[in-house]
Motif scaffolding. Structure first.
Motif, PDB file in Angstrom:
ATOM      1  N   ALA A 165      72.917  83.417 159.693  1.00 45.32           N
ATOM      2  CA  ALA A 165      72.319  83.240 158.367  1.00 45.32           C
ATOM      3  C   ALA A 165      71.770  84.566 157.860  1.00 45.32           C
ATOM      4  N   GLU A 166      71.876  84.764 156.550  1.00 49.86           N
ATOM      5  CA  GLU A 166      71.335  85.976 155.948  1.00 49.86           C
ATOM      6  C   GLU A 166      69.809  85.938 155.975  1.00 49.86           C
ATOM      7  N   LYS A 167      69.235  87.089 156.193  1.00 52.11           N
ATOM      8  CA  LYS A 167      67.782  87.200 156.279  1.00 52.11           C
ATOM      9  C   LYS A 167      67.222  87.774 154.984  1.00 52.11           C
ATOM     10  N   THR A 168      66.215  87.091 154.416  1.00 51.67           N
ATOM     11  CA  THR A 168      65.549  87.567 153.208  1.00 51.67           C
ATOM     12  C   THR A 168      64.112  87.946 153.538  1.00 51.67           C
ATOM     13  N   LEU A 169      63.725  89.131 153.100  1.00 52.00           N
ATOM     14  CA  LEU A 169      62.360  89.615 153.262  1.00 52.00           C
ATOM     15  C   LEU A 169      61.627  89.512 151.931  1.00 52.00           C
ATOM     16  N   ARG A 170      60.397  88.992 151.969  1.00 51.73           N
ATOM     17  CA  ARG A 170      59.523  89.079 150.801  1.00 51.73           C
ATOM     18  C   ARG A 170      58.543  90.227 151.054  1.00 51.73           C
ATOM     19  N   LEU A 171      58.653  91.256 150.232  1.00 53.80           N
ATOM     20  CA  LEU A 171      57.842  92.457 150.374  1.00 53.80           C
ATOM     21  C   LEU A 171      56.774  92.462 149.288  1.00 53.80           C
ATOM     22  N   VAL A 172      55.516  92.378 149.689  1.00 56.21           N
ATOM     23  CA  VAL A 172      54.405  92.425 148.743  1.00 56.21           C
ATOM     24  C   VAL A 172      53.894  93.865 148.721  1.00 56.21           C
ATOM     25  N   PHE A 173      54.011  94.500 147.578  1.00 55.30           N
ATOM     26  CA  PHE A 173      53.764  95.944 147.482  1.00 55.30           C
ATOM     27  C   PHE A 173      52.938  96.190 146.216  1.00 55.30           C
ATOM     28  N   GLY A 174      51.622  96.147 146.378  1.00 50.12           N
ATOM     29  CA  GLY A 174      50.733  96.280 145.223  1.00 50.12           C
ATOM     30  C   GLY A 174      50.432  97.714 144.838  1.00 50.12           C
ATOM     31  N   GLN A 175      51.414  98.589 144.933  1.00 49.22           N
ATOM     32  CA  GLN A 175      51.188 100.001 144.589  1.00 49.22           C
ATOM     33  C   GLN A 175      50.778 100.139 143.125  1.00 49.22           C
ATOM     34  N   TRP A 176      49.704 100.882 142.903  1.00 45.86           N
ATOM     35  CA  TRP A 176      49.191 101.103 141.556  1.00 45.86           C
ATOM     36  C   TRP A 176      49.203 102.576 141.170  1.00 45.86           C
ATOM     37  N   GLN A 177      49.334 103.454 142.167  1.00 42.46           N
ATOM     38  CA  GLN A 177      49.162 104.884 141.915  1.00 42.46           C
ATOM     39  C   GLN A 177      50.223 105.469 140.980  1.00 42.46           C
ATOM     40  N   GLY A 178      51.371 104.795 140.841  1.00 40.53           N
ATOM     41  CA  GLY A 178      52.419 105.315 139.966  1.00 40.53           C
ATOM     42  C   GLY A 178      52.099 105.235 138.495  1.00 40.53           C
ATOM     43  N   GLY A 179      51.119 104.419 138.134  1.00 45.56           N
ATOM     44  CA  GLY A 179      50.773 104.252 136.727  1.00 45.56           C
ATOM     45  C   GLY A 179      49.670 105.196 136.280  1.00 45.56           C
ATOM     46  N   ASN A 180      49.753 105.623 135.036  1.00 43.35           N
ATOM     47  CA  ASN A 180      48.711 106.438 134.418  1.00 43.35           C
ATOM     48  C   ASN A 180      48.509 105.872 133.017  1.00 43.35           C
ATOM     49  N   VAL A 181      47.915 104.680 132.965  1.00 40.92           N
ATOM     50  CA  VAL A 181      47.988 103.862 131.743  1.00 40.92           C
ATOM     51  C   VAL A 181      46.633 103.435 131.186  1.00 40.92           C
ATOM     52  N   THR A 182      45.553 103.991 131.706  1.00 42.66           N
ATOM     53  CA  THR A 182      44.239 103.473 131.297  1.00 42.66           C
ATOM     54  C   THR A 182      43.978 103.631 129.801  1.00 42.66           C
TER      55      THR A 182
ATOM     56  N   SER B 186      62.095  94.944 159.625  1.00 41.90           N
ATOM     57  CA  SER B 186      62.605  93.609 159.315  1.00 41.90           C
ATOM     58  C   SER B 186      64.129  93.562 159.313  1.00 41.90           C
ATOM     59  N   ALA B 187      64.762  94.653 158.845  1.00 42.97           N
ATOM     60  CA  ALA B 187      66.227  94.747 158.733  1.00 42.97           C
ATOM     61  C   ALA B 187      66.820  93.558 157.980  1.00 42.97           C
ATOM     62  N   PRO B 188      66.340  93.290 156.756  1.00 42.95           N
ATOM     63  CA  PRO B 188      66.823  92.123 156.026  1.00 42.95           C
ATOM     64  C   PRO B 188      68.181  92.363 155.364  1.00 42.95           C
ATOM     65  N   ASP B 189      68.807  91.275 154.972  1.00 49.45           N
ATOM     66  CA  ASP B 189      70.021  91.360 154.152  1.00 49.45           C
ATOM     67  C   ASP B 189      69.676  91.361 152.665  1.00 49.45           C
ATOM     68  N   LYS B 190      68.542  90.727 152.316  1.00 50.86           N
ATOM     69  CA  LYS B 190      68.118  90.630 150.928  1.00 50.86           C
ATOM     70  C   LYS B 190      66.595  90.827 150.869  1.00 50.86           C
ATOM     71  N   ILE B 191      66.108  91.313 149.727  1.00 44.86           N
ATOM     72  CA  ILE B 191      64.678  91.607 149.598  1.00 44.86           C
ATOM     73  C   ILE B 191      64.166  91.123 148.246  1.00 44.86           C
TER      74      ILE B 191
ATOM     75  N   TYR C  29      77.647  86.056 139.077  1.00 41.61           N
ATOM     76  CA  TYR C  29      78.784  86.981 139.086  1.00 41.61           C
ATOM     77  C   TYR C  29      78.748  87.978 140.236  1.00 41.61           C
ATOM     78  N   LYS C  30      77.571  88.202 140.797  1.00 47.16           N
ATOM     79  CA  LYS C  30      77.423  89.130 141.919  1.00 47.16           C
ATOM     80  C   LYS C  30      76.518  88.493 142.969  1.00 47.16           C
ATOM     81  N   ASP C  31      76.564  89.029 144.160  1.00 45.95           N
ATOM     82  CA  ASP C  31      75.668  88.603 145.230  1.00 45.95           C
ATOM     83  C   ASP C  31      74.315  89.278 145.000  1.00 45.95           C
ATOM     84  N   LEU C  32      73.320  88.501 144.621  1.00 46.95           N
ATOM     85  CA  LEU C  32      71.989  89.034 144.343  1.00 46.95           C
ATOM     86  C   LEU C  32      71.289  89.343 145.668  1.00 46.95           C
ATOM     87  N   VAL C  33      71.116  90.633 145.961  1.00 49.59           N
ATOM     88  CA  VAL C  33      70.526  91.022 147.245  1.00 49.59           C
ATOM     89  C   VAL C  33      69.123  91.600 147.088  1.00 49.59           C
TER      90      VAL C  33
END
Length: 292
Positions: free
Chosen positions: A3-20, A90-95, A259-263
């Motif tokens: 079976a294909e393995k799906t990873l749920r990655l929670v990534f609350g990175q905020w440093q990329g924004g400069n929006v205040t 994790s080495a997932p097939d989908k994320i 139409y495509k395999d959503l990975v």
């Protein structure tokens, strides 16, 4: 077959924004770190699955510095490496990635591009093209996310990325704000394609045409919530009118998966300013503040 393995990655990175400056109803720290709050809320709201869940550690110290013309570059570099390390463990097939600002798509999409060489196309559902470069007028890394996935952004971060995506395999959906003329010209020079909300107003035919002609069998989708029409739902920093409707975005992503395999799928840039304002106010109340 395994079976294909799906990873749920929670990534609350905020440093990329400069929006205040775009969030006058919040103080600078709350506005900047609001992307992390958005990731926590999405993590709570999304249906629970059997997928493995990993959470990228995010530095919440508020000490903003520019390095090599990218705001908070060294912290972003470290967090990008941490995200890739977790993904490789994790080495997932989908994320499925829960952000955070736009650049949270960079590690998972790069990993998937390396896992499936020359076989991944990318739909970037966003009001903005995110092809800023270091040295441009805006120094936020989230506006360089697509540049990074093309291998054209900060070299220190890009050198860590295991895979890149070809410009001819990229399609923007909902793009309507290039912000500066040189960004619009750069999109043309790099051979990137886009569909505006007007292009999609009569249905997904133009998206389907791209998917049918693209030789890749797999697709990754970045869903930036600022693509949404604020008259339909306003939940991001961006407030550009005449965007896509929420249900329209859902249908576009479902069409891509036909139409495509959503990975890879990212939901990014939720900035729940009402929740943040309420939280800040409640912290001031007697008894509550005494417990902190």
């Amino acid at each position: 077959m395994q079976a294909e393995k799906t990873l749920r990655l929670v990534f609350g990175q905020w440093q990329g924004g400069n929006v205040t400056r775009l969030i006058p109803d919040l103080d600078e720290k709350s506005g900047s770190q609001g992307y992390s709050v958005g990731a926590q809320i999405l993590d709570l709201l999304l249906p629970k699955t059997q997928s493995e869940i990993m959470r990228v550690p995010v530095d919440m110290r508020y000490e903003r510095r520019e390095q090599d013309k990218v705001l908070d570059r060294d912290i972003i570099f470290r967090q990008t490496k941490d995200a890739l390390k977790l993904i490789n463990i994790s080495a997932p097939d989908k994320i499925v990635t829960i952000g955070g600002e736009c650049s949270v798509s960079v590690p998972p999409f790069s990993y998937l591009s390396a896992k499936y060489p020359d076989d991944v196309c990318m739909l970037w559902i966003d009001a903005h093209p995110d092809i800023t470069l270091p040295g441009d007028a805006y120094n936020g890394w989230h506006a360089m996310a697509v540049s990074a996935l093309l291998g054209k952004a900060d070299s220190k971060i890009c050198d860590e990325l295991p895979g890149l995506i070809k410009p001819e395999h990229v399609l923007y959906l909902g793009l309507r704000d290039w912000e500066r003329d040189e960004i619009k010209q750069r999109e043309q020079n790099w051979g990137l394609k886009h569909l505006t909300p007007e292009d999609l107003s009569c249905g997904p035919d133009k998206l389907i045409a791209f998917l049918q002609q693209c030789p890749c069998s797999k697709v990754v989708v970045h869903f930036d919530l600022d693509v949404l029409d604020p008259a339909d739902i306003f939940c991001a920093v961006g407030n550009v009118p005449n965007g896509l409707k929420l249900q329209q975005c859902v249908e576009l992503i479902k069409t891509a998966a036909l139409y495509k395999d959503l990975v890879g799928l990212t939901v990014a840039e939720l900035l729940p300013r009402t929740v943040i304002r309420l939280t800040n106010a409640l912290k001031e109340l007697p008894l509550i503040s005494a417990q902190s």
